[in-house]
Design a protein around this motif. Structure first.
Motif, PDB file in Angstrom:
ATOM      1  N   GLU A  98       0.819  -1.217   0.000  1.00 25.01           N
ATOM      2  CA  GLU A  98       0.000   0.000   0.000  1.00 25.01           C
ATOM      3  C   GLU A  98       0.850   1.263   0.000  1.00 25.01           C
ATOM      4  O   GLU A  98       0.435   2.302  -0.522  1.00 25.01           O
ATOM      5  N   GLY A  99       2.022   1.197   0.541  1.00 25.86           N
ATOM      6  CA  GLY A  99       2.880   2.377   0.601  1.00 25.86           C
ATOM      7  C   GLY A  99       3.703   2.600  -0.650  1.00 25.86           C
ATOM      8  O   GLY A  99       4.465   3.563  -0.729  1.00 25.86           O
ATOM      9  N   GLY A 100       3.568   1.721  -1.654  1.00 25.54           N
ATOM     10  CA  GLY A 100       4.341   1.855  -2.873  1.00 25.54           C
ATOM     11  C   GLY A 100       5.738   1.261  -2.725  1.00 25.54           C
ATOM     12  O   GLY A 100       6.094   0.681  -1.689  1.00 25.54           O
TER      13      GLY A 100
ATOM     14  N   SER B  95      10.096   1.599  -4.457  1.00 26.06           N
ATOM     15  CA  SER B  95      11.078   2.316  -5.261  1.00 26.06           C
ATOM     16  C   SER B  95      12.148   1.344  -5.736  1.00 26.06           C
ATOM     17  O   SER B  95      12.360   0.275  -5.140  1.00 26.06           O
TER      18      SER B  95
ATOM     19  N   ARG C 138      10.380   5.347  -8.746  1.00 28.04           N
ATOM     20  CA  ARG C 138       9.372   5.063  -7.722  1.00 28.04           C
ATOM     21  C   ARG C 138       7.998   4.885  -8.373  1.00 28.04           C
ATOM     22  O   ARG C 138       7.759   5.372  -9.483  1.00 28.04           O
ATOM     23  N   THR C 139       7.116   4.215  -7.673  1.00 22.26           N
ATOM     24  CA  THR C 139       5.769   3.983  -8.201  1.00 22.26           C
ATOM     25  C   THR C 139       4.959   5.271  -8.117  1.00 22.26           C
ATOM     26  O   THR C 139       5.118   6.058  -7.180  1.00 22.26           O
ATOM     27  N   PRO C 140       4.087   5.520  -9.106  1.00 16.16           N
ATOM     28  CA  PRO C 140       3.239   6.704  -9.057  1.00 16.16           C
ATOM     29  C   PRO C 140       2.116   6.528  -8.041  1.00 16.16           C
ATOM     30  O   PRO C 140       1.832   5.417  -7.568  1.00 16.16           O
ATOM     31  N   ASP C 141       1.495   7.654  -7.681  1.00 14.68           N
ATOM     32  CA  ASP C 141       0.350   7.585  -6.762  1.00 14.68           C
ATOM     33  C   ASP C 141      -0.789   6.805  -7.421  1.00 14.68           C
ATOM     34  O   ASP C 141      -1.055   6.936  -8.630  1.00 14.68           O
ATOM     35  N   GLY C 142      -1.458   5.984  -6.629  1.00 15.99           N
ATOM     36  CA  GLY C 142      -2.586   5.190  -7.156  1.00 15.99           C
ATOM     37  C   GLY C 142      -2.178   3.911  -7.835  1.00 15.99           C
ATOM     38  O   GLY C 142      -3.022   3.247  -8.456  1.00 15.99           O
ATOM     39  N   MET C 143      -0.904   3.560  -7.731  1.00 18.10           N
ATOM     40  CA  MET C 143      -0.442   2.306  -8.323  1.00 18.10           C
ATOM     41  C   MET C 143      -1.088   1.137  -7.585  1.00 18.10           C
ATOM     42  O   MET C 143      -0.993   1.023  -6.367  1.00 18.10           O
TER      43      MET C 143
ATOM     44  N   TYR D 223       9.460   2.618  -0.414  1.00 21.06           N
ATOM     45  CA  TYR D 223       9.140   3.859  -1.118  1.00 21.06           C
ATOM     46  C   TYR D 223      10.121   4.949  -0.695  1.00 21.06           C
ATOM     47  O   TYR D 223      10.318   5.206   0.504  1.00 21.06           O
TER      48      TYR D 223
ATOM     49  N   SER E 216       9.748   7.853   2.050  1.00 19.83           N
ATOM     50  CA  SER E 216       9.537   7.414   3.434  1.00 19.83           C
ATOM     51  C   SER E 216      10.834   7.051   4.152  1.00 19.83           C
ATOM     52  O   SER E 216      10.852   6.951   5.381  1.00 19.83           O
TER      53      SER E 216
END
Length: 233
Positions: free
Chosen positions: A57-59, A61, A103-108, A128, A131
């Motif tokens: 959930e936090g993505g 990188s 890094r993953t985009p928001d909503g991935m 991520y 963080s």
């Protein structure tokens, strides 16, 4: 006494400039070290093109050990292009520095995805970036800049020390010797009048005209009764 004001001023300027550089460098190093304190770098898992990674959930990188890898690397998760950070983000895991590449985009959406990165450098799937990393002066950039300033401060200190060694010694100004006008202890007085002054006339002597020598001083009158006088009548 005579000295070189230019050399003295330059040496003092180098000392002051070195102190300012040292303070700025120490401050940047302290900010960089404190900025990364208390952050958990997480686990880094080495990946190759085609490997599957799990997105939480936090993505997530992608990380590398070289800071330059980010500039020319594009990573994808399935059909989604990962975002490239616009500034350097770094973290430390077990004493090893890692730099964020993508890094993953928001909503991935979470789940398992195939990863691919077009680089020959080793890359790692990890937490991520925002963080765990410390960007800018609070991270690796500040640490590197602080070390450079401390090195420049040391160089200025060496130059200031060398400038102090090259300062000319104080040389007394040339002038008349005071001994020419004063009588030193044990020095005999010169005979004759001082230069430029006529000799004083000799003191007068008691000499009778027509005699060859000085007139003797008168004898003192005898004490007691006088016998050379006639008796009283």
């Amino acid at each position: 006494m005579t000295t070189s004001p230019v050399t003295t001023t330059g040496s003092r300027f180098l000392w002051v400039f070195a102190a300012l550089l040292a303070l700025a460098g120490a401050a940047l190093v302290a900010v960089a070290l404190l900025g990364g304190a208390g952050r958990d770098g997480g686990d880094m898992v080495g990946v190759r093109p085609g490997d599957e990674v799990s997105i939480g959930e936090g993505g997530m990188s992608v990380w590398a050990r070289e800071p330059d890898t980010r500039e020319a690397t594009v990573c994808t998760l399935g059909d989604v292009d990962l975002l490239r950070p616009v500034e350097e983000h770094a973290t430390t895991v077990a004493g090893t520095a890692f730099y964020e590449v993508a890094r993953t985009p928001d909503g991935m959406p979470g789940g398992a995805h195939q990863i691919s990165c077009d680089t020959q450098d080793a890359v790692y799937a990890g937490p991520y970036g925002p963080s765990v990393s410390t960007p800018g002066l609070a991270g690796g950039t500040g640490l590197m800049l602080g070390i450079i300033l401390l090195a420049l401060a040391l160089l200025c200190l060496v130059l200031a020390w060398l400038a102090g060694l090259r300062q000319p010694t104080e040389v007394p100004e040339q002038g008349p010797d005071p001994g020419d006008y004063t009588l030193r202890p044990g020095m005999p007085m010169a005979a004759g009048p001082p230069p430029g002054r006529a000799a004083a006339p000799p003191p007068p002597s008691h000499t009778e005209p027509g005699t060859a020598g000085p007139r003797p001083a008168p004898e003192a009158p005898p004490d007691g009764p006088r016998y050379d006088l006639p008796p009283p009548s």
